[in-house]
Design a protein around this motif. Structure first.
Motif, short mmCIF file in Angstrom:
data_model
loop_
_atom_site.label_atom_id
_atom_site.label_comp_id
_atom_site.label_asym_id
_atom_site.label_seq_id
_atom_site.Cartn_x
_atom_site.Cartn_y
_atom_site.Cartn_z
N ASP A 103 15.89 38.97 8.14
CA ASP A 103 17.22 38.61 7.67
C ASP A 103 17.71 39.55 6.57
O ASP A 103 18.92 39.68 6.35
CB ASP A 103 17.22 37.17 7.15
CG ASP A 103 16.96 36.16 8.27
OD1 ASP A 103 17.13 36.52 9.44
OD2 ASP A 103 16.56 35.02 7.94
N ARG A 104 16.79 40.21 5.87
CA ARG A 104 17.17 41.14 4.81
C ARG A 104 17.27 42.58 5.28
O ARG A 104 17.95 43.40 4.65
CB ARG A 104 16.15 41.06 3.66
CG ARG A 104 16.05 39.70 2.99
CD ARG A 104 14.86 39.64 2.06
NE ARG A 104 14.95 40.67 1.02
CZ ARG A 104 13.89 41.21 0.42
NH1 ARG A 104 12.68 40.83 0.76
NH2 ARG A 104 14.06 42.12 -0.51
N CYS A 105 16.59 42.91 6.40
CA CYS A 105 16.47 44.31 6.82
C CYS A 105 17.21 44.65 8.11
O CYS A 105 17.25 45.82 8.51
CB CYS A 105 14.99 44.68 7.01
SG CYS A 105 13.98 44.51 5.52
N ALA A 106 17.79 43.68 8.77
CA ALA A 106 18.45 43.91 10.06
C ALA A 106 19.62 44.87 9.90
O ALA A 106 20.19 45.00 8.81
CB ALA A 106 18.91 42.58 10.64
N PRO A 107 20.00 45.57 10.97
CA PRO A 107 21.06 46.59 10.88
C PRO A 107 22.38 46.06 10.36
O PRO A 107 23.13 46.81 9.71
CB PRO A 107 21.18 47.08 12.33
CG PRO A 107 19.87 46.78 12.96
CD PRO A 107 19.39 45.52 12.31
N GLN A 108 22.70 44.80 10.63
CA GLN A 108 23.99 44.27 10.19
C GLN A 108 24.05 44.05 8.68
O GLN A 108 25.13 43.82 8.12
CB GLN A 108 24.32 42.96 10.92
CG GLN A 108 23.31 41.86 10.74
CD GLN A 108 22.25 41.86 11.83
OE1 GLN A 108 21.97 42.90 12.43
NE2 GLN A 108 21.69 40.68 12.11
N VAL A 109 22.90 44.13 8.00
CA VAL A 109 22.88 44.01 6.54
C VAL A 109 23.15 45.40 5.96
O VAL A 109 22.26 46.24 5.87
CB VAL A 109 21.52 43.47 6.03
CG1 VAL A 109 21.53 43.34 4.52
CG2 VAL A 109 21.20 42.14 6.70
N THR A 110 24.38 45.64 5.59
CA THR A 110 24.77 46.98 5.16
C THR A 110 24.67 47.18 3.66
O THR A 110 24.62 48.32 3.19
CB THR A 110 26.22 47.28 5.62
OG1 THR A 110 27.08 46.26 5.10
CG2 THR A 110 26.30 47.28 7.14
N GLU A 111 24.66 46.10 2.88
CA GLU A 111 24.55 46.19 1.43
C GLU A 111 23.26 45.52 0.98
O GLU A 111 22.95 44.41 1.38
CB GLU A 111 25.75 45.52 0.75
CG GLU A 111 27.10 46.17 1.06
CD GLU A 111 27.21 47.55 0.43
OE1 GLU A 111 26.53 47.79 -0.59
OE2 GLU A 111 27.98 48.37 0.96
N GLY A 112 22.51 46.24 0.13
CA GLY A 112 21.28 45.66 -0.39
C GLY A 112 20.19 45.50 0.64
O GLY A 112 19.35 44.62 0.52
N ASN A 113 20.18 46.36 1.65
CA ASN A 113 19.13 46.33 2.67
C ASN A 113 17.93 47.12 2.14
O ASN A 113 17.99 48.34 2.02
CB ASN A 113 19.65 46.96 3.97
CG ASN A 113 18.66 46.87 5.12
OD1 ASN A 113 17.46 47.03 4.92
ND2 ASN A 113 19.17 46.63 6.32
N PRO A 114 16.83 46.44 1.77
CA PRO A 114 15.72 47.15 1.11
C PRO A 114 15.05 48.20 1.99
O PRO A 114 14.58 49.22 1.48
CB PRO A 114 14.76 46.03 0.73
CG PRO A 114 15.06 44.92 1.69
CD PRO A 114 16.53 45.01 1.94
N ALA A 115 14.99 47.95 3.29
CA ALA A 115 14.36 48.93 4.18
C ALA A 115 15.20 50.19 4.30
O ALA A 115 14.68 51.31 4.25
CB ALA A 115 14.14 48.30 5.56
N ARG A 116 16.50 50.03 4.43
CA ARG A 116 17.38 51.20 4.52
C ARG A 116 17.40 51.97 3.19
O ARG A 116 17.40 53.20 3.18
CB ARG A 116 18.80 50.77 4.92
CG ARG A 116 19.72 51.93 5.17
CD ARG A 116 21.09 51.49 5.62
NE ARG A 116 21.14 51.18 7.05
CZ ARG A 116 21.46 50.00 7.56
NH1 ARG A 116 21.74 48.99 6.76
NH2 ARG A 116 21.50 49.81 8.86
N ASP A 117 17.38 51.24 2.08
CA ASP A 117 17.38 51.90 0.78
C ASP A 117 16.11 52.72 0.58
O ASP A 117 16.16 53.85 0.07
CB ASP A 117 17.50 50.86 -0.34
CG ASP A 117 18.87 50.19 -0.38
OD1 ASP A 117 19.80 50.72 0.25
OD2 ASP A 117 18.99 49.13 -1.03
#
Length: 336
Positions: free
Chosen positions: A133-147
Motif C-alpha cells: 500500500d505504500r510502494c505501489a505505482p499509484q503512490v506518487t508522493e512519499g513512496n519509500p521504494a521509489r525514493d
C-alpha cells in the motif's frame, strides 16, 4: 504479468500447504531455492537433518541433481524429506511453487507454515500488504521504494546487515541484479576491517557509492556506519517496516518484508535506468540448459573467439609491458 503487477498481487497469494511437519526441522536450498532457504533460516536453525524430523530441500529444475543428493542424504539419516521446487521430475517434487522472482516468497512461506511458525507467516503477510500500500505505482508522493531507487540511481550500493540478518545482503544483491540490473556489493562478516581499510589507499573509490544498512544495526555495524559516513557518498538506513512484531523484531517476518521492499526498490531502479525488470533471456536459456531441456550451444558455450577479443588478454605480455618481443619460454616455465 508485468513485474509491478506481480509485486502488487504477491501479498496473500501463498496457497500451498499450511500443516506443520514433525520436528526437528532443517532446510537447505539450491538453485532458485537458495535465497528462500537463507531467509527461512531465521526459523529453522538446522541445515541437514540428522536425527529424524523433517528435511526441507528447496530447489528448481536447473539444480535437480544437488537437490536430489541432499534429499537422499537426509533420508539415510531417517528424516522425512519435503522437496520444494519450481519444477522437474514428479518424483523430485512434493511441493510445487511458482518460478521466478516469487519463488522466494512462496517457498519461504511454505517452510514457515510447515515448521510450525504460522504466526510469523501470517505476520509476514500483514507486513507485505502494508508495504504494498505504500510502494505501489499509484503512490506518487512519499513512496519509500521509489525514493530509495532515486538515491541508488547512478551509484554502487554497499549492502550491510547485522550477523543475525545475513540473509538481507544476499537478498538485496540478488534483487538489485536480477530486477534492477545493478551490481550491489554485500559486505559480509566483520564489517570493520573492510570499511576502515578499503578506501584508504584510493579515496576516490568511495565516490558514487552508497551504503545501505539493512535491518537493525548491532554495535559493530553502528561503528561501521560512522566510518562510512566519511568515506562514501551517503549512508542510508533501511529499517524493518513499521508494525514489525516486537516479539520478533528482526525475525523471519521482518526479513521477508525487507526482501519484498527490496523488490520494489529494484523494480523502480530498473525503470530509472530504462531497463526491463523481468529476467533477461539468457537466464532462462541457462536454466533450461542446466535442467537438460536446452541446447548448450544456444549460450555460445565453447564458441571460438576472435583473436582481437579483449577477454583473451596476454597477461604475461601485459606484465612485462613489452609488445615487441615474445616472452621467453624458459621464463614462462619458471613463472608457471
Amino acid at each position: 504479468m508485468d513485474l509491478l503487477s506481480l509485486l502488487e498481487r504477491l501479498p496473500g497469494s501463498y496457497a500451498g500447504p499450511a500443516q506443520p511437519e514433525p520436528g526437528p526441522h532443517a532446510v537447505i536450498g539450491v538453485g532458485e531455492g537458495t535465497l528462500a532457504a537463507h531467509l527461512a533460516g531465521a526459523l529453522v536453525s538446522g541445515t541437514l537433518a540428522r536425527d529424524g524430523g523433517t528435511q526441507f530441500v528447496i530447489g528448481s529444475a536447473d539444480a535437480a541433481d544437488p537437490a536430489r543428493d541432499y534429499a537422499d542424504l537426509a533420508e539415510v539419516t531417517g528424516a522425512k524429506v519435503r522437496r520444494v521446487s519450481t519444477g522437474g521430475s514428479p518424483d523430485d517434487v512434493d511441493v510445487l511453487v511458482p518460478g521466478g522472482l516469487g519463488t522466494t516468497y512462496h517457498a519461504a512461506q511454505y517452510v514457515a507454515y510447515a515448521s510450525g511458525h504460522a504466526d510469523q507467516a501470517q505476520g509476514a503477510e500483514r507486513l507485505l500488504a502494508e508495504l504494498r500500500d505504500r510502494c505501489a505505482p499509484q503512490v506518487t508522493e512519499g513512496n519509500p521504494a521509489r525514493d530509495l531507487a532515486w538515491t541508488l540511481w547512478g551509484r554502487t550500493p554497499l549492502l550491510l546487515a547485522a550477523p543475525d540478518a545475513d540473509a538481507l545482503p544476499h537478498a538485496w544483491q540478488t534483487l538489485l541484479a536480477r530486477v534492477g540490473k545493478t551490481l550491489g556489493i554485500p559486505v559480509l562478516g566483520d564489517p570493520l576491517p573492510l570499511v576502515t581499510g578499503a578506501f584508504e589507499a584510493q579515496h576516490e573509490r568511495g565516490d558514487a557509492k552508497v551504503a545501505l544498512i539493512l535491518g537493525d544495526p548491532d554495535p559493530a555495524l553502528s561503528i561501521a556506519r560512522e566510518v562510512l559516513e566519511s568515506r562514501v557518498d551517503e549512508v542510508v538506513a533501511v529499517p524493518y517496516p513499521p508494525g514489525t512484531d516486537p516479539g520478533h523484531p528482526g525475525g523471519y517476518a521482518a526479513q521477508l518484508a525487507l526482501w519484498y521492499f527490496g523488490a520494489w526498490v529494484a523494480a523502480y531502479l530498473a525503470e530509472r535506468y530504462g531497463a526491463q525488470g523481468e529476467d533477461t533471456p539468457v537466464l532462462a536459456r541457462a536454466q533450461a540448459v542446466l535442467s537438460g531441456e536446452g541446447d548448450p550451444n544456444a549460450l555460445g558455450v565453447g564458441a571460438p573467439r576472435d583473436e582481437g577479443d579483449l577477454r583473451r588478454t596476454d597477461l604475461v605480455r601485459d606484465w612485462r609491458e613489452d609488445d615487441d618481443e615474445d616472452p621467453d619460454e624458459d621464463e614462462l616455465d619458471d613463472e608457471r
